[in-house]
Scaffold this motif. Structure first.
Motif, PDB file in Angstrom:
ATOM      1  N   ARG A 131      31.163  -2.961  25.153  1.00  0.00           N
ATOM      2  CA  ARG A 131      30.754  -3.587  23.896  1.00  0.00           C
ATOM      3  C   ARG A 131      31.331  -2.967  22.633  1.00  0.00           C
ATOM      4  N   SER A 132      31.896  -1.788  22.713  1.00  0.00           N
ATOM      5  CA  SER A 132      32.389  -1.151  21.494  1.00  0.00           C
ATOM      6  C   SER A 132      33.535  -1.956  20.879  1.00  0.00           C
ATOM      7  N   SER A 133      33.545  -2.003  19.562  1.00  0.00           N
ATOM      8  CA  SER A 133      34.626  -2.695  18.854  1.00  0.00           C
ATOM      9  C   SER A 133      35.825  -1.778  18.629  1.00  0.00           C
ATOM     10  N   ASP A 134      35.668  -0.492  18.967  1.00  0.00           N
ATOM     11  CA  ASP A 134      36.739   0.487  18.776  1.00  0.00           C
ATOM     12  C   ASP A 134      37.457   0.721  20.106  1.00  0.00           C
ATOM     13  N   THR A 135      38.730   0.424  20.137  1.00  0.00           N
ATOM     14  CA  THR A 135      39.497   0.546  21.379  1.00  0.00           C
ATOM     15  C   THR A 135      39.523   1.978  21.904  1.00  0.00           C
ATOM     16  N   GLU A 136      39.644   2.957  20.999  1.00  0.00           N
ATOM     17  CA  GLU A 136      39.695   4.352  21.439  1.00  0.00           C
ATOM     18  C   GLU A 136      38.402   4.766  22.127  1.00  0.00           C
ATOM     19  N   PHE A 137      37.277   4.309  21.601  1.00  0.00           N
ATOM     20  CA  PHE A 137      36.000   4.619  22.240  1.00  0.00           C
ATOM     21  C   PHE A 137      35.918   3.970  23.628  1.00  0.00           C
ATOM     22  N   ARG A 138      36.369   2.746  23.729  1.00  0.00           N
ATOM     23  CA  ARG A 138      36.322   2.053  25.017  1.00  0.00           C
ATOM     24  C   ARG A 138      37.184   2.774  26.055  1.00  0.00           C
ATOM     25  N   LEU A 139      38.384   3.167  25.641  1.00  0.00           N
ATOM     26  CA  LEU A 139      39.274   3.870  26.564  1.00  0.00           C
ATOM     27  C   LEU A 139      38.691   5.220  26.973  1.00  0.00           C
ATOM     28  N   ALA A 140      38.090   5.919  26.006  1.00  0.00           N
ATOM     29  CA  ALA A 140      37.480   7.219  26.314  1.00  0.00           C
ATOM     30  C   ALA A 140      36.335   7.060  27.302  1.00  0.00           C
ATOM     31  N   ALA A 141      35.549   5.992  27.146  1.00  0.00           N
ATOM     32  CA  ALA A 141      34.431   5.749  28.063  1.00  0.00           C
ATOM     33  C   ALA A 141      34.933   5.435  29.467  1.00  0.00           C
ATOM     34  N   ILE A 142      36.000   4.657  29.559  1.00  0.00           N
ATOM     35  CA  ILE A 142      36.588   4.355  30.870  1.00  0.00           C
ATOM     36  C   ILE A 142      37.028   5.645  31.558  1.00  0.00           C
ATOM     37  N   GLU A 143      37.699   6.506  30.799  1.00  0.00           N
ATOM     38  CA  GLU A 143      38.178   7.770  31.363  1.00  0.00           C
ATOM     39  C   GLU A 143      37.015   8.680  31.759  1.00  0.00           C
ATOM     40  N   ALA A 144      35.928   8.640  30.993  1.00  0.00           N
ATOM     41  CA  ALA A 144      34.770   9.479  31.319  1.00  0.00           C
ATOM     42  C   ALA A 144      34.065   8.997  32.579  1.00  0.00           C
ATOM     43  N   LEU A 145      34.083   7.688  32.809  1.00  0.00           N
ATOM     44  CA  LEU A 145      33.452   7.140  34.008  1.00  0.00           C
ATOM     45  C   LEU A 145      34.305   7.366  35.249  1.00  0.00           C
ATOM     46  N   SER A 146      35.607   7.474  35.055  1.00  0.00           N
ATOM     47  CA  SER A 146      36.516   7.722  36.177  1.00  0.00           C
ATOM     48  C   SER A 146      37.541   8.765  35.751  1.00  0.00           C
ATOM     49  N   PRO A 147      37.100  10.023  35.620  1.00  0.00           N
ATOM     50  CA  PRO A 147      37.952  11.051  35.018  1.00  0.00           C
ATOM     51  C   PRO A 147      39.105  11.487  35.914  1.00  0.00           C
ATOM     52  N   ASP A 148      40.199  11.823  35.271  1.00  0.00           N
ATOM     53  CA  ASP A 148      41.325  12.452  35.951  1.00  0.00           C
ATOM     54  C   ASP A 148      41.062  13.958  35.956  1.00  0.00           C
ATOM     55  N   LEU A 149      40.925  14.534  37.131  1.00  0.00           N
ATOM     56  CA  LEU A 149      40.480  15.920  37.224  1.00  0.00           C
ATOM     57  C   LEU A 149      41.474  16.900  36.610  1.00  0.00           C
ATOM     58  N   ALA A 150      42.763  16.622  36.760  1.00  0.00           N
ATOM     59  CA  ALA A 150      43.764  17.502  36.159  1.00  0.00           C
ATOM     60  C   ALA A 150      43.658  17.471  34.634  1.00  0.00           C
ATOM     61  N   ASP A 151      43.413  16.286  34.091  1.00  0.00           N
ATOM     62  CA  ASP A 151      43.264  16.152  32.644  1.00  0.00           C
ATOM     63  C   ASP A 151      42.007  16.873  32.160  1.00  0.00           C
ATOM     64  N   ILE A 152      40.923  16.759  32.917  1.00  0.00           N
ATOM     65  CA  ILE A 152      39.665  17.405  32.533  1.00  0.00           C
ATOM     66  C   ILE A 152      39.817  18.914  32.481  1.00  0.00           C
ATOM     67  N   ARG A 153      40.396  19.492  33.516  1.00  0.00           N
ATOM     68  CA  ARG A 153      40.487  20.953  33.540  1.00  0.00           C
ATOM     69  C   ARG A 153      41.456  21.480  32.491  1.00  0.00           C
ATOM     70  N   GLU A 154      42.457  20.680  32.117  1.00  0.00           N
ATOM     71  CA  GLU A 154      43.359  21.130  31.058  1.00  0.00           C
ATOM     72  C   GLU A 154      42.706  20.984  29.686  1.00  0.00           C
ATOM     73  N   TYR A 155      42.044  19.867  29.446  1.00  0.00           N
ATOM     74  CA  TYR A 155      41.427  19.628  28.137  1.00  0.00           C
ATOM     75  C   TYR A 155      40.316  20.636  27.862  1.00  0.00           C
ATOM     76  N   PHE A 156      39.512  20.920  28.871  1.00  0.00           N
ATOM     77  CA  PHE A 156      38.388  21.845  28.697  1.00  0.00           C
ATOM     78  C   PHE A 156      38.744  23.270  29.126  1.00  0.00           C
ATOM     79  N   HIS A 157      40.023  23.554  29.233  1.00  0.00           N
ATOM     80  CA  HIS A 157      40.581  24.855  29.632  1.00  0.00           C
ATOM     81  C   HIS A 157      39.758  25.527  30.734  1.00  0.00           C
TER      82      HIS A 157
END
Length: 371
Positions: free
Chosen positions: A328-354
């Motif tokens: 439902r969000s009107s902001d594309t960046e929020f929608r994409l972030a939510a998609i990634e949070a629901l199905s996270p890429d583990l390599a991306d998670i461990r790099e982003y959160f060091h």
């Protein structure tokens, strides 16, 4: 001597009493908590393997009778007492290191060519600074031994040495913070205000593997709260506290930074990242949820909070929130972030959160290697 290092996580599920009721409810439903997600992250061998090490890596396997059991690459089994229980915060009765490092046979022993101790000592004192820098980097597999550690500590403390070489020395010494002399050398760099900024930043970050020591933890928290005036160095102290964020006091310090609208945006985001290991705590999870829902909050902070909710996406309320944003969000960046949070890429998670993680062959990758 066994070198205890790396992240000290409170191990949810190892002691049923004292843990928050909400997390117990999740377990009853068979849903993984942040600790389970961390385990998944550590099981994904997606990055190149690091150079071989002369340290025997022992990985936590079981908590029984208030003892931490570890299985080592060498095949040995270690049993250590639980570390620093924190009953006041409602955390489990025991906390164990995820890894323990101890001196082991050199993996280079099977080869005819390798850097022996006398060569390494000579290279670390070579008149050519580029050779010294390369030697410091090459000393990492041997840093548990005095023939490597002593000259590297000398380089760190030598104010006449080139700054970039001293920075590399601090990075390498992060693998040996189980030794009090190493911790003292790193804290001396921090306390001397006349040291170069980039060196002080690396010294703070090198102490991430020593936050199980109360003096180090207090030093980092004091730096965040009031003592560190340099912006970059203070953020480095926030970065290093990620390995202690399961403990109530560091968690409170990081949460205060994140909540404060007077803090600079990058500083708040750094605090948010360091709280990722504490997503199993309902207070942290609720804080992230509140940030996401606050329409007056800065967008980069909200996006980072959405990403952090990947550590709790099996919570029905978190999942519902992320799905609502996604649909439902009107902001594309929020929608994409939510998609990634629901199905996270583990390599991306461990790099982003060091996050530190374990490779398939049992090797260990420290987050400081990317700093």
């Amino acid at each position: 001597m066994i070198l205890k290092a790396m992240v000290f996580f409170s191990l949810a599920g190892l002691a049923g009493q004292g843990w928050c009721a909400e997390l117990e409810s999740l377990r009853a439903q068979g849903l993984p908590d942040a600790g389970s997600i961390m385990a998944q992250i550590q099981q994904q061998p997606q990055l190149p393997q690091p150079p071989a090490t002369t340290l025997d890596v022992c990985v936590f396997t079981e908590f029984r009778n208030n003892k931490c059991h570890f299985r080592c690459e060498s095949g040995a089994t270690l049993i250590e007492p639980a570390v620093r229980p924190d009953f006041s915060s409602g955390e489990p009765a025991g906390a164990c290191a995820t890894h323990i490092f101890r001196p082991g046979p050199s993996p280079f022993a099977q080869f005819n060519k390798h850097i022996d101790s006398s060569d390494l000592r000579d290279l670390l004192r070579d008149p050519n600074p580029e050779v010294r820098k390369a030697a410091v980097r090459a000393s990492r597999p041997y840093i548990g031994n005095s023939y490597a550690q002593d000259p590297v500590r000398e380089i760190l403390g030598d104010q006449n040495e080139r700054t970039d070489i001293r920075v590399e020395a601090a990075r390498v010494l992060s693998y040996a913070t189980g030794g009090s002399r190493v911790r003292d050398e790193l804290t001396d760099v921090i306390r001397y205000g006349n040291e170069p900024r980039e060196l002080r930043v690396m010294a703070y970050k090198a102490l991430w593997s020593a936050t199980g020591h109360s003096r180090v933890q207090d030093l980092l928290m004091d730096a965040v709260r009031y003592s560190e005036k340099d912006r970059d160095a203070r953020r480095a102290a926030i970065w290093a506290l990620f390995s202690a964020s399961n403990n109530s006091r560091p968690q409170d310090v990081l949460s205060d930074v994140l909540r404060s609208r007077n803090e600079e945006e990058p500083t708040r985001v750094e605090a948010l990242k360091s709280l990722y290991n504490a997503m199993g705590h309902y207070r942290v999870k609720d804080l992230m949820t509140d940030l996401v829902r606050d329409s007056n909050e800065r967008k980069p902070v909200r996006l980072a909070a959405i990403k952090a909710l990947s550590g709790a996406n099996n919570d029905s309320r978190v999942k519902s929130l992320l799905e609502d944003i996604m649909e439902r969000s009107s902001d594309t960046e929020f929608r994409l972030a939510a998609i990634e949070a629901l199905s996270p890429d583990l390599a991306d998670i461990r790099e982003y959160f060091h996050l530190p993680y374990k490779l398939e062959n049992g090797g260990f990758v420290s987050p400081i290697e990317k700093e």
